[in-house]
Motif scaffolding. Sequence first.
Motif, PDB file in Angstrom:
ATOM      1  N   ALA A   1       0.831  -1.204   0.000  1.00  0.00           N
ATOM      2  CA  ALA A   1       0.000   0.000   0.000  1.00  0.00           C
ATOM      3  C   ALA A   1       0.865   1.254   0.000  1.00  0.00           C
ATOM      4  O   ALA A   1       0.549   2.236  -0.675  1.00  0.00           O
ATOM      5  CB  ALA A   1      -0.927   0.003   1.207  1.00  0.00           C
TER       6      ALA A   1
ATOM      7  N   ASN B   1       0.800   3.999  -2.950  1.00  0.00           N
ATOM      8  CA  ASN B   1       0.446   5.364  -2.597  1.00  0.00           C
ATOM      9  C   ASN B   1       1.458   6.372  -3.148  1.00  0.00           C
ATOM     10  O   ASN B   1       1.169   7.564  -3.201  1.00  0.00           O
ATOM     11  CB  ASN B   1       0.324   5.511  -1.082  1.00  0.00           C
TER      12      ASN B   1
ATOM     13  N   LYS C   1      -2.453   7.469  -5.171  1.00  0.00           N
ATOM     14  CA  LYS C   1      -2.926   8.540  -4.299  1.00  0.00           C
ATOM     15  C   LYS C   1      -4.399   8.827  -4.553  1.00  0.00           C
ATOM     16  O   LYS C   1      -5.178   9.036  -3.628  1.00  0.00           O
ATOM     17  CB  LYS C   1      -2.095   9.806  -4.498  1.00  0.00           C
TER      18      LYS C   1
ATOM     19  N   PHE D   1      -6.486   5.891  -3.035  1.00  0.00           N
ATOM     20  CA  PHE D   1      -6.598   5.935  -1.580  1.00  0.00           C
ATOM     21  C   PHE D   1      -7.399   7.144  -1.114  1.00  0.00           C
ATOM     22  O   PHE D   1      -8.093   7.079  -0.098  1.00  0.00           O
ATOM     23  CB  PHE D   1      -5.223   5.891  -0.922  1.00  0.00           C
ATOM     24  N   SER D   2      -7.335   8.238  -1.853  1.00  0.00           N
ATOM     25  CA  SER D   2      -8.150   9.410  -1.521  1.00  0.00           C
ATOM     26  C   SER D   2      -9.627   9.076  -1.692  1.00  0.00           C
ATOM     27  O   SER D   2     -10.458   9.415  -0.841  1.00  0.00           O
ATOM     28  CB  SER D   2      -7.760  10.589  -2.407  1.00  0.00           C
TER      29      SER D   2
ATOM     30  N   LEU E   1     -10.946   6.050  -1.639  1.00  0.00           N
ATOM     31  CA  LEU E   1     -11.277   5.052  -0.631  1.00  0.00           C
ATOM     32  C   LEU E   1     -11.494   5.714   0.731  1.00  0.00           C
ATOM     33  O   LEU E   1     -12.440   5.370   1.452  1.00  0.00           O
ATOM     34  CB  LEU E   1     -10.151   4.022  -0.540  1.00  0.00           C
ATOM     35  N   ASP E   2     -10.662   6.683   1.072  1.00  0.00           N
ATOM     36  CA  ASP E   2     -10.798   7.406   2.337  1.00  0.00           C
ATOM     37  C   ASP E   2     -12.125   8.158   2.390  1.00  0.00           C
ATOM     38  O   ASP E   2     -12.816   8.124   3.403  1.00  0.00           O
ATOM     39  CB  ASP E   2      -9.630   8.376   2.509  1.00  0.00           C
TER      40      ASP E   2
END
Length: 63
Positions: free
Chosen positions: A18, A22, A28, A31-32, A34-35
């Motif tokens: 991960a 990232n 990035k 993950f943004s 997903l967040d």
Amino acid sequence: MKSFLWLIVGVAIGFAVAHKVNETPQGKQFFSSLDKKARDFGEAVGDGYRQREAELRSAIDGD
């Protein structure tokens, strides 16, 4: 104990992968996204909990 060791190794490898993913622009962005989805889900669960709690409190107070 052996299964626990494999779990720890798997988690460590997952974190390492991960971290590498990232470092890329697509990673990035992933993950943004997903967040944001996780935060939205958490807020929805919290809102539902507070709404249900209010319903139960009003039902108890109404008795």
